[in-house]
Write an enzyme that holds these catalytic residues in place. Structure first.
Site, PDB file in Angstrom:
ATOM      1  N   HIS A  28       0.821  -1.225   0.000  1.00 39.05           N
ATOM      2  CA  HIS A  28       0.000   0.000   0.000  1.00 39.05           C
ATOM      3  C   HIS A  28       0.849   1.266   0.000  1.00 39.05           C
ATOM      4  CE1 HIS A  28      -4.250  -1.552   0.805  1.00 39.05           C
ATOM      5  NE2 HIS A  28      -3.501  -2.606   0.510  1.00 39.05           N
ATOM      6  N   HIS A  85      -1.048 -12.990  -0.905  1.00 37.25           N
ATOM      7  CA  HIS A  85      -2.254 -13.369  -0.149  1.00 37.25           C
ATOM      8  C   HIS A  85      -2.173 -14.787   0.383  1.00 37.25           C
ATOM      9  CE1 HIS A  85      -4.923  -9.993  -2.092  1.00 37.25           C
ATOM     10  NE2 HIS A  85      -4.031  -9.547  -1.231  1.00 37.25           N
TER      11      HIS A  85
HETATM   12  C1  HEM Z   1      -4.022  -7.140  -6.649  1.00 36.93           C
HETATM   13  C2  HEM Z   1      -4.721  -6.304  -5.931  1.00 36.93           C
HETATM   14  C3  HEM Z   1      -4.924  -6.452  -4.463  1.00 36.93           C
HETATM   15  C4  HEM Z   1      -6.061  -6.231  -3.798  1.00 36.93           C
HETATM   16  C5  HEM Z   1      -7.374  -5.786  -4.387  1.00 36.93           C
HETATM   17  C6  HEM Z   1      -5.814  -6.492  -2.401  1.00 36.93           C
HETATM   18  C7  HEM Z   1      -6.709  -6.352  -1.400  1.00 36.93           C
HETATM   19  C8  HEM Z   1      -6.569  -6.878  -0.129  1.00 36.93           C
HETATM   20  C9  HEM Z   1      -7.588  -6.922   0.883  1.00 36.93           C
HETATM   21  C10 HEM Z   1      -8.983  -6.348   0.744  1.00 36.93           C
HETATM   22  C11 HEM Z   1      -7.080  -7.556   1.938  1.00 36.93           C
HETATM   23  C12 HEM Z   1      -7.806  -7.904   3.233  1.00 36.93           C
HETATM   24  C13 HEM Z   1      -7.517  -6.898   4.294  1.00 36.93           C
HETATM   25  C14 HEM Z   1      -8.194  -7.286   5.579  1.00 36.93           C
HETATM   26  O1  HEM Z   1      -8.147  -8.441   5.968  1.00 36.93           O
HETATM   27  O2  HEM Z   1      -8.724  -6.391   6.202  1.00 36.93           O
HETATM   28  C15 HEM Z   1      -5.746  -7.897   1.619  1.00 36.93           C
HETATM   29  C16 HEM Z   1      -4.905  -8.555   2.447  1.00 36.93           C
HETATM   30  C17 HEM Z   1      -3.584  -8.697   2.215  1.00 36.93           C
HETATM   31  N1  HEM Z   1      -2.897  -8.213   1.118  1.00 36.93           N
HETATM   32 FE1  HEM Z   1      -3.719  -7.578  -0.575  1.00 36.93          FE
HETATM   33  N2  HEM Z   1      -4.529  -6.866  -2.251  1.00 36.93           N
HETATM   34  C18 HEM Z   1      -3.936  -6.850  -3.487  1.00 36.93           C
HETATM   35  C19 HEM Z   1      -2.624  -7.109  -3.771  1.00 36.93           C
HETATM   36  C20 HEM Z   1      -1.696  -7.329  -2.801  1.00 36.93           C
HETATM   37  C21 HEM Z   1      -0.285  -7.309  -3.019  1.00 36.93           C
HETATM   38  C22 HEM Z   1       0.387  -7.000  -4.348  1.00 36.93           C
HETATM   39  C23 HEM Z   1       0.291  -7.579  -1.824  1.00 36.93           C
HETATM   40  C24 HEM Z   1       1.738  -7.647  -1.464  1.00 36.93           C
HETATM   41  C25 HEM Z   1       2.742  -7.784  -2.314  1.00 36.93           C
HETATM   42  C26 HEM Z   1      -0.756  -7.790  -0.876  1.00 36.93           C
HETATM   43  C27 HEM Z   1      -0.569  -8.166   0.429  1.00 36.93           C
HETATM   44  C28 HEM Z   1      -1.600  -8.509   1.281  1.00 36.93           C
HETATM   45  C29 HEM Z   1      -1.423  -9.226   2.521  1.00 36.93           C
HETATM   46  C30 HEM Z   1      -0.120  -9.778   3.048  1.00 36.93           C
HETATM   47  C31 HEM Z   1      -2.662  -9.327   3.109  1.00 36.93           C
HETATM   48  C32 HEM Z   1      -2.999  -9.962   4.455  1.00 36.93           C
HETATM   49  C33 HEM Z   1      -3.005  -8.879   5.507  1.00 36.93           C
HETATM   50  C34 HEM Z   1      -3.404  -9.344   6.869  1.00 36.93           C
HETATM   51  O3  HEM Z   1      -3.923 -10.445   7.026  1.00 36.93           O
HETATM   52  O4  HEM Z   1      -3.216  -8.552   7.818  1.00 36.93           O
HETATM   53  N3  HEM Z   1      -1.938  -7.602  -1.490  1.00 36.93           N
HETATM   54  N4  HEM Z   1      -5.456  -7.470   0.363  1.00 36.93           N
END
Ligand code: HEM
Length: 336
Positions: A128, A252
């Site tokens: 982010h 993810h």
């Molecule tokens: C491709 C588009 C992406 C979207 C739309 C997206 C969206 C989201 C959303 C909505 C969550 C859930 C947040 C929550 O639990 O409150 C999430 C979790 C997460 N995202 Fe993404 N994400 C994207 C790409 C990425 C990328 C590129 C990375 C890192 C390189 C990433 C890393 C993570 C991680 C590690 C979590 C887990 C966070 C946690 O459990 O605390 N995401 N993402």
């Protein structure tokens, strides 16, 4: 200055025509070289010539015998090189490697603060922070502006992540790394640490990013409800391709989205995308697995090919993820 003086000392060793250089006492290399050439002529003629020779450049070239002339030319060349040698400029801005001492201090702080359960939020924070970059506008990116954007809806939950970066920064204050790293560097390093601590690839992260003084423009992050065309377009706006989209989405695999063990960085994300457990009518938790943006990826033939590759070959996923993470954390970076 030190390098300049070393240069002078070297020249002393090479042609023997300088007095040892003293700090703050600049040598005049061309004149000294001529004296050396003239001295050569004098000693060659010492039997018949009493007065020391003082030759101009032209005289030297015309009057000196062959071997002395060669010696003088060599001395001249060396002198010319020295006289045109400019003092070393300050290191050009750009990514640089951490020195060993700083690296060790950073590793200790990250090991202490960014433990496995904290890894998912930190990796998300790194995404982010960097993904506000717009190639067309030429702004945003990996600059720690996330600290000013924590109230935005897409950043819900990331205050916790930013506090961890503050903790890492506090830890470093007592170490040789104090003041050497920006917050943007710490975020990028902490994200890489999060991947490694969960068993993923070790990613080399250069440092030198400059922190932004305020927030990046809004509406740069893609929605979790996006279809594959919007995801691809959003990544393209940052200069990232389909491969980077699919590889980075593999992040993810950690966190609470139901792709295997939440603190193990592996290729379970891709095996799940192929198995589509969210469609299982017998699983009451099915709709908790993955985001609409994850579910959309296998619908695209190009993405599907990559998903199949990463599902079959974890090492290939690790390699591509590491490269894409480096790209991500360099987006829009201004280097000190
Ligand atoms: C491709 C588009 C992406 C979207 C739309 C997206 C969206 C989201 C959303 C909505 C969550 C859930 C947040 C929550 O639990 O409150 C999430 C979790 C997460 N995202 Fe993404 N994400 C994207 C790409 C990425 C990328 C590129 C990375 C890192 C390189 C990433 C890393 C993570 C991680 C590690 C979590 C887990 C966070 C946690 O459990 O605390 N995401 N993402």
């Amino acid at each position: 200055m030190m390098q300049q003086n070393m240069l002078k000392t070297c020249s002393l060793q090479r042609c023997g025509c300088f007095q040892p250089a003293k700090l703050g006492a600049p040598v005049r290399p061309q004149r000294a070289a001529f004296r050396a050439a003239a001295a050569g002529k004098q000693s060659a003629n010492s039997a018949g010539t009493a007065a020391p020779l003082q030759l101009s450049r032209r005289q030297a070239l015309v009057q000196l015998p062959g071997s002395a002339l060669l010696a003088s030319l060599a001395a001249l060349l060396a002198a010319e090189q020295l006289s045109t040698a400019v003092p070393p400029a300050a290191a050009a801005p750009g990514p640089r490697q951490l020195d060993q001492e700083t690296k060790a201090a950073v590793a200790a702080a990250l090991n202490k603060v960014v433990t496995k359960p904290k890894a998912p939020v930190i990796l998300r924070l790194a995404y982010h922070d960097a993904a506000t970059f717009s190639a067309a506008a030429g702004d945003g990116g990996a600059n720690a502006s996330i600290q000013f954007e924590l109230g935005r809806p897409e950043n819900t939950g990331l205050k916790r992540g930013w506090r961890l970066i503050e903790q890492v920064s506090d830890e470093l204050k007592k170490t040789p790394a104090a003041g050497k790293l920006s917050n943007a560097d710490l975020i990028a390093l902490a994200g890489a640490h999060a991947v490694a601590v969960c068993g993923g690839p070790v990613i080399d992260v250069p440092v030198g990013r400059v922190d932004a003084a305020g927030p990046d423009p809004e509406y740069r992050m893609v929605s979790e409800k996006a279809g594959v065309a919007a995801l691809v377009a959003n990544f393209a706006e940052k200069g990232l391709g389909v491969q980077q989209l699919v590889a980075l989405s593999g992040a993810h695999t950690i966190g609470g989205k139901g792709f295997g063990d939440p603190v193990t960085f592996d290729n379970a994300y891709y095996t799940s995308l192929l198995a589509k457990p969210w469609l299982n009518p017998n699983d009451p938790m099915a709709d908790m697995i993955g985001l609409p943006s994850d579910h959309a990826l296998p619908d695209d033939p190009e993405c599907l090919k990559l998903i199949e590759t990463y599902a079959a070959d974890q090492q290939r996923f690790f390699k591509d993820f590491a490269a894409a993470y480096q790209q991500l954390t360099n987006l829009g970076a201004v280097w000190a």
